[in-house]
Design an enzyme around this catalytic site. Structure first.
Site, PDB file in Angstrom:
ATOM      1  N   THR A 411      -7.469  19.626 -62.904  1.00  0.00           N
ATOM      2  CA  THR A 411      -7.026  20.984 -62.583  1.00  0.00           C
ATOM      3  C   THR A 411      -6.873  21.851 -63.830  1.00  0.00           C
ATOM      4  O   THR A 411      -6.868  21.351 -64.942  1.00  0.00           O
ATOM      5  CB  THR A 411      -5.680  20.955 -61.827  1.00  0.00           C
ATOM      6  OG1 THR A 411      -5.815  20.052 -60.760  1.00  0.00           O
ATOM      7  CG2 THR A 411      -5.264  22.290 -61.274  1.00  0.00           C
ATOM      8  N   SER A 477      -0.449  19.619 -51.719  1.00  0.00           N
ATOM      9  CA  SER A 477      -0.722  19.793 -53.143  1.00  0.00           C
ATOM     10  C   SER A 477       0.569  19.712 -53.942  1.00  0.00           C
ATOM     11  O   SER A 477       1.670  19.803 -53.390  1.00  0.00           O
ATOM     12  CB  SER A 477      -1.373  21.160 -53.360  1.00  0.00           C
ATOM     13  OG  SER A 477      -1.456  21.451 -54.738  1.00  0.00           O
TER      14      SER A 477
END
Ligand code: GLU
Length: 619
Positions: A411, A477
């Protein structure tokens, strides 16, 4: 600037990433990777990302009069080029935005969704056992509907001044002209080599001529430049109902395996999944912490709820007057408690009743805080609490526990502030570093493996599990893009990659900045530990060296991990200055920039300049 290609690479075809060796030292021709700067202070707006090219693209947009939304999308598109293993149009993310004109924080949920054909047992084998994680990662099965193209166009429509075509120009140029390979890019390619070799277009693109890209060479991605041009010409719709959508579906259903592989599970993604995909607005999470308003991402991310719950717990303790060790002890304990609740109660709110208001209530925090013994670490995992609105002095003992889940360490986060006071805090991902490893042929980007963020199999089949796969569902998430307001005005914004450690990186950095008297760059650079309700606490070697023995004496146990997170952030300072901060070391260092530099910050984060760390809130 003429570009020289090595002959072999030129012959390897248009789909290959093109390396240029030995050319003159400009960005387009190789040489040293651009310098990185972890701290910048000035005016005119600020950008912090992990990458100097992306930061420059964002700053150029600001300097040309674009606002924070424009610069955030432009920088994200640039990161799709230079950080293709962490972010890009094959993935998803959460875009959190403070709009100066309305004084409001908005959040866009660009999380991937599961295909309609995906049931609860999608990640189980014929015997009902969870698939091996890495096998699931490098499969079509793990590919969810990409959310990033629509996030970009929606963010621009709602908040920006540029069209998608305009915002993509910096990324197009970078993909076309190339960027200078640094050690981090080479290293990440090396770590993915086995996965990338399984997929022919991926190997051709990222292992051109069969080898790792050389540090100092120029990496071009003409396919991605053309794909961005397609998005620029046809709009994000092409990725959902147009030709790009069809190519994505075809690739996920029938991953382009290299000869001799043959063990890649096909995906379930279909054209209907992309056609029905949406990027909804969500109410941000909000808690008050020491007089500041902390805004975060609501479910399906567990970021806002978990950071918020832990801060609510910590607010009950006078951290700023504690020495380091007790302050860190409380940080670790609050984090374990909040993770216990996250694991049991948080999932996609369209599929599970998330008791969000209660998780973020002061009453629940007060009940949970009862579990913290100032002199002794809890035995982790601790039980989840009961966010039921009935809060007595202490919680009952017999509550369920749950493990921390298995998100990967990838990420990227970028933070942008403009001169008008708009702020974008945007975390985007393709899940693992290198995602599914599956490149859409001829398109220059890797598809996500976000669906491995689902819980494959419930740990306790007698209890509801909020994060099992289901048709159209968004996997839980941990991404935690955060914006902090003081009396309605933005003061701070930050975020990080790192799977479930994102939450602890945010929590620790906020505590460092608000309670522990560090400036933002120091707060980011400080050594990290991550307690996610697991038996031992992950911690960086520098953290263990500094605090390990004293915290072990309280009962904490540490597992050494090389590094946690790669945060970026901005802060509005008094006097009209804005500060941008990024990592000094982690992931090879990040890149902070301002449009007009005012203070000389060459001394780095620890300049000791009190102007960089004004008191925030009443911490
Ligand atoms: N997929 C992870 C999440 O959504 C993020 C991946 C990472 O940062 O490693 O929480």
């Amino acid at each position: 600037m003429p570009r020289r290609r090595t002959t072999l690479l030129a012959l390897s075809g248009l789909t290959a990433g093109v390396l240029v060796a030995g050319a003159p030292a400009t960005a387009a021709a190789g040489g040293s990777p651009p310098g990185k700067q972890p701290l910048a202070v000035g005016t005119g707006g600020a950008v912090a990302t992990v990458d100097p090219d992306a930061t420059r693209v964002g700053l150029d947009v600001l300097a040309d009069g674009g606002n924070a939304a424009d610069a955030a999308v432009a920088a994200a598109a640039a990161l799709g080029v230079t950080e293709p293993y962490s972010a890009g149009i094959g993935g998803g993310g959460f875009f959190v935005y403070f709009e100066a004109a309305t004084g409001k924080v908005f959040t866009l949920d660009g999380r991937e969704t599961a295909p309609l054909a995906m049931g609860a047992g999608a990640f189980l084998d014929d015997e009902g056992n969870a698939l091996p994680f890495q096998e699931a990662v490098r499969s079509g099965l793990s590919v969810g509907t990409p959310g990033t193209p629509l996030t970009w166009s929606r963010a621009l429509e709602e908040f920006g001044t540029l069209s998608l075509a305009e915002a993509l120009q910096g990324g197009i140029r970078l993909a076309d002209e190339g960027f200078v390979v640094d050690e981090t890019f080479r290293q990440q390619t090396a770590e993915n080599e086995e996965k990338f070799r399984r997929f022919q277009p991926t190997a051709e693109l990222f292992l051109p001529n069969g080898a790792l890209p050389e540090v100092g060479s120029v990496f071009r991605n003409p396919d991605l430049a053309r794909t961005y041009e397609l998005l620029a010409g046809k709009g994000a719709e092409t990725a959902y109902t147009g030709e790009l959508a069809e190519e994505i579906v075809r690739t996920a259903q029938d991953p382009p395996e290299a000869a001799g592989t043959g063990d890649v599970r096909p995906g379930l993604l279909d054209t209907v999944d992309l056609a029905r995909y949406d990027v909804p607005f969500r109410e941000p999470t909000r808690i008050d912490y020491r007089g500041l308003e902390i805004y975060g991402m609501a479910p399906p991310s567990s970021g806002g709820s978990t950071v918020g719950e832990a801060l609510n717990i910590l607010e009950l303790f006078p951290l700023s007057s504690m020495p380091d060790v007790p302050a860190l002890h409380h940080y670790l304990e609050a984090s374990a408690l909040a993770f216990a609740d996250r694991n049991v109660y948080v999932g996609d709110p369209a599929y599970t009743q998330v008791p969000l208001a209660q998780l973020l209530s002061d009453g629940f925090a007060a009940e949970r805080a009862c579990a913290i013994d100032p002199g002794t670490a809890s035995v982790t995992p601790v039980a989840a609490g009961s966010p039921d609105g009935q809060y007595g002095p202490c919680p009952a003992e017999d509550r369920p526990t749950a493990g921390a889940g298995a998100e990967g360490p990838s990420t990227t986060h970028l933070t942008v502030a403009d001169a008008a006071g708009n702020v974008a805090s945007y975390t985007l991902t393709i899940e693992q570093t290198g995602g599914s490893g599956i490149t859409v042929p001829g398109r220059g980007f890797i598809l996500n493996n976000e669906l491995t963020d689902f819980t494959f199999k419930a740990a306790d089949p007698t209890r509801p599990e909020p994060n099992l796969p289901a048709p159209g569902k968004r996997p839980r998430s941990s991404m935690s893009p955060t914006i902090v307001l003081d009396d309605g005005r933005p003061v701070l914004a930050l975020g990080s990659p790192g799977g479930s450690t994102i939450i602890t990186t945010l929590l620790q950095t906020l505590v460092n900045r608000i309670d522990r008297n560090m400036n933002l760059a120091e707060a980011i650079a400080a050594p990290r530990a991550s307690q996610r309700n697991t038996a031992t606490t992950d911690a960086e070697p520098a953290f263990i060296a500094a605090y390990g023995p004293a915290l072990e004496a309280l009962g904490h146990e540490f597992t050494s991990v090389a590094e946690l997170g790669a945060a970026t952030g901005i802060e509005y300072l008094p006097g009209g200055l804005v500060l941008a901060a990024a990592e000094t070391e982690r992931r090879g260092g990040g890149s902070a920039g301002v449009v007009h530099e005012v203070l000389d910050t060459a001394g780095g984060p620890g300049t000791g300049d009190p102007r960089l760390a004004p008191e925030l809130g009443n911490g």
